[in-house]
Design an enzyme around this catalytic site. Sequence first.
Site, PDB file in Angstrom:
ATOM      1  N   ARG A  83       0.821  -1.213   0.000  1.00 45.60           N
ATOM      2  CA  ARG A  83       0.000   0.000   0.000  1.00 45.60           C
ATOM      3  C   ARG A  83       0.851   1.258   0.000  1.00 45.60           C
ATOM      4  O   ARG A  83       0.528   2.218  -0.694  1.00 45.60           O
ATOM      5  CB  ARG A  83      -0.973  -0.018   1.178  1.00 45.60           C
ATOM      6  CG  ARG A  83      -2.063   1.018   1.016  1.00 45.60           C
ATOM      7  CD  ARG A  83      -3.164   0.855   2.023  1.00 45.60           C
ATOM      8  NE  ARG A  83      -2.661   0.997   3.371  1.00 45.60           N
ATOM      9  CZ  ARG A  83      -3.371   0.730   4.459  1.00 45.60           C
ATOM     10  NH1 ARG A  83      -4.623   0.305   4.343  1.00 45.60           N
ATOM     11  NH2 ARG A  83      -2.865   0.871   5.664  1.00 45.60           N
ATOM     12  N   LYS A 186      -2.912   6.259   0.928  1.00 50.89           N
ATOM     13  CA  LYS A 186      -2.813   6.760   2.310  1.00 50.89           C
ATOM     14  C   LYS A 186      -1.863   7.958   2.303  1.00 50.89           C
ATOM     15  O   LYS A 186      -0.671   7.831   2.599  1.00 50.89           O
ATOM     16  CB  LYS A 186      -2.329   5.628   3.225  1.00 50.89           C
ATOM     17  CG  LYS A 186      -2.624   5.876   4.693  1.00 50.89           C
ATOM     18  CD  LYS A 186      -2.491   4.585   5.475  1.00 50.89           C
ATOM     19  CE  LYS A 186      -2.554   4.799   6.968  1.00 50.89           C
ATOM     20  NZ  LYS A 186      -3.821   5.305   7.461  1.00 50.89           N
ATOM     21  N   GLU A 222     -16.477   5.400   3.712  1.00 51.01           N
ATOM     22  CA  GLU A 222     -15.785   4.886   4.896  1.00 51.01           C
ATOM     23  C   GLU A 222     -15.757   5.948   5.970  1.00 51.01           C
ATOM     24  O   GLU A 222     -16.204   7.081   5.766  1.00 51.01           O
ATOM     25  CB  GLU A 222     -14.363   4.447   4.541  1.00 51.01           C
ATOM     26  CG  GLU A 222     -13.447   5.574   4.108  1.00 51.01           C
ATOM     27  CD  GLU A 222     -11.995   5.125   3.947  1.00 51.01           C
ATOM     28  OE1 GLU A 222     -11.564   4.182   4.627  1.00 51.01           O
ATOM     29  OE2 GLU A 222     -11.298   5.740   3.136  1.00 51.01           O
TER      30      GLU A 222
HETATM   31  N1  PLP Z   1      -9.425   3.993   6.030  1.00 47.92           N
HETATM   32  C1  PLP Z   1      -8.689   5.037   6.402  1.00 47.92           C
HETATM   33  C2  PLP Z   1      -9.031   6.360   5.883  1.00 47.92           C
HETATM   34  C3  PLP Z   1      -7.601   4.840   7.271  1.00 47.92           C
HETATM   35  O1  PLP Z   1      -6.850   5.867   7.660  1.00 47.92           O
HETATM   36  C4  PLP Z   1      -7.323   3.559   7.741  1.00 47.92           C
HETATM   37  C5  PLP Z   1      -6.177   3.327   8.608  1.00 47.92           C
HETATM   38  O2  PLP Z   1      -5.135   2.943   8.187  1.00 47.92           O
HETATM   39  C6  PLP Z   1      -8.128   2.510   7.317  1.00 47.92           C
HETATM   40  C7  PLP Z   1      -9.173   2.758   6.466  1.00 47.92           C
HETATM   41  C8  PLP Z   1      -7.861   1.123   7.777  1.00 47.92           C
HETATM   42  O3  PLP Z   1      -6.793   0.556   7.085  1.00 47.92           O
HETATM   43  P1  PLP Z   1      -5.897  -0.558   7.767  1.00 47.92           P
HETATM   44  O4  PLP Z   1      -6.804  -1.628   8.196  1.00 47.92           O
HETATM   45  O5  PLP Z   1      -4.984  -0.999   6.695  1.00 47.92           O
HETATM   46  O6  PLP Z   1      -5.195   0.092   8.884  1.00 47.92           O
HETATM   47  C1  COI Z   2      -4.323   3.407  11.173  1.00 52.37           C
HETATM   48  O1  COI Z   2      -5.297   2.744  11.500  1.00 52.37           O
HETATM   49  O2  COI Z   2      -3.189   2.929  11.169  1.00 52.37           O
HETATM   50  C2  COI Z   2      -4.452   4.785  10.759  1.00 52.37           C
HETATM   51  O3  COI Z   2      -3.561   5.244  10.095  1.00 52.37           O
HETATM   52  C3  COI Z   2      -5.638   5.542  11.165  1.00 52.37           C
HETATM   53  C4  COI Z   2      -5.365   6.875  11.754  1.00 52.37           C
HETATM   54  C5  COI Z   2      -4.523   6.841  12.981  1.00 52.37           C
HETATM   55  C6  COI Z   2      -4.896   7.849  10.745  1.00 52.37           C
END
Ligand code: PLP
Ligand code: COI
Length: 341
Positions: A83, A186, A222
């Site tokens: 990612r 991200k 989301e």
């Molecule tokens: N969506 C957003 C906008 C986020 O910042 C995050 C956090 O990382 C997620 C979803 C969840 O992603 P992950 O499960 O890879 O942490």
């Molecule tokens: C995460 O879940 O790792 C995120 O980046 C979410 C938030 C702290 C920005």
Amino acid sequence: MSDIPDINWSNLPFGYVKTDFNVRCTFKDGKWGEIEVHDDEFLNIHMAASCLHYGQEAFEGQKAFRGVDGKIRIFRIEENWKRIAASAEGIMMEPIPQDLFIEMVKKVVLLNERFIPPYGSGSSLYIRPLEIGISPLVGVRPATDYQFIIFVTPVGPYFPEGFRPTKVVIYREYDRAAPCGTGRWKVGGNYAAGMRATARAKQHGFSAVLFLDPKEKKYLDECGPANFFAIKGNKYITPKSNSILPSVTNKSLQQLALDMGLEVECRPIELAELESIDEAAECGTAAVASPISEIYDFDNDHSYVIAHDGNPGPVTTELYHRLQAIQRGEAEDIHNWCTIL
Ligand code: PLP
Ligand code: COI
């Protein structure tokens, strides 16, 4: 330096705690340099760096856990590499090579081993890799030089309520990302874009904003810091959209749902469908699986109440425990998600 830091491990907020070391690597003259280890928390960057002006910044969030067997487990490290490489390419930055990323993640975790919360504390070591454009630029174009940094910090639950259900809110007047914009990467700018809406939500007692699709405002996208999923009968349903971040946690929960015999549907979810769901949650590395008790549609003054007498739903609870059991070495890691150090 003491071996055990004076930290109340079971009562940690989701915040920054200074740890011993961070690691850095610079891309310059067309190649990545050596891995550097720093104990300084500050960066020395040019005031005209492209990250500061034009938002050339991408980051990750991942976690390391102390297992029941005393071993350190890092969750799905390759997924976070994939990612951040995609995010970097999305905003025209040099993607970090996979081997370098993995070496640096392992190194920074081991260097800060004394900050990994003990097994049973409910806390974990949050790993924050980030890449920034550091070339001094005034014209809008991609940098040629980049810095990749990883710091770690011990954390507790993202939402102070922990696994207690919270309310989220829908506001149509804000978008987190544009329909063909950067939502699927991200990058820092997405989070700046969501801050105004999130601050308003928190002021009114909601844990997060549930953003709608930015094109038609008809489908669920989301939450500000996490994906959304719902349980509907025997189905795990989660939005499919070009403007949401592909969550590693969501992907993992989908697999666990399949393991539990549920069907998984990743598809556009109309807002009206919220009338017929049984459970809902926000999921992410920081949020894990945080149950939602109510979704308030501000513009229509309508609440979608997800009733379990204020308790998390049974399927969300089971998913949450299954995920944590793998991360903490209590259950067999049948999908090979953890890297053991
Ligand atoms: N969506 C957003 C906008 C986020 O910042 C995050 C956090 O990382 C997620 C979803 C969840 O992603 P992950 O499960 O890879 O942490
Ligand atoms: C995460 O879940 O790792 C995120 O980046 C979410 C938030 C702290 C920005």
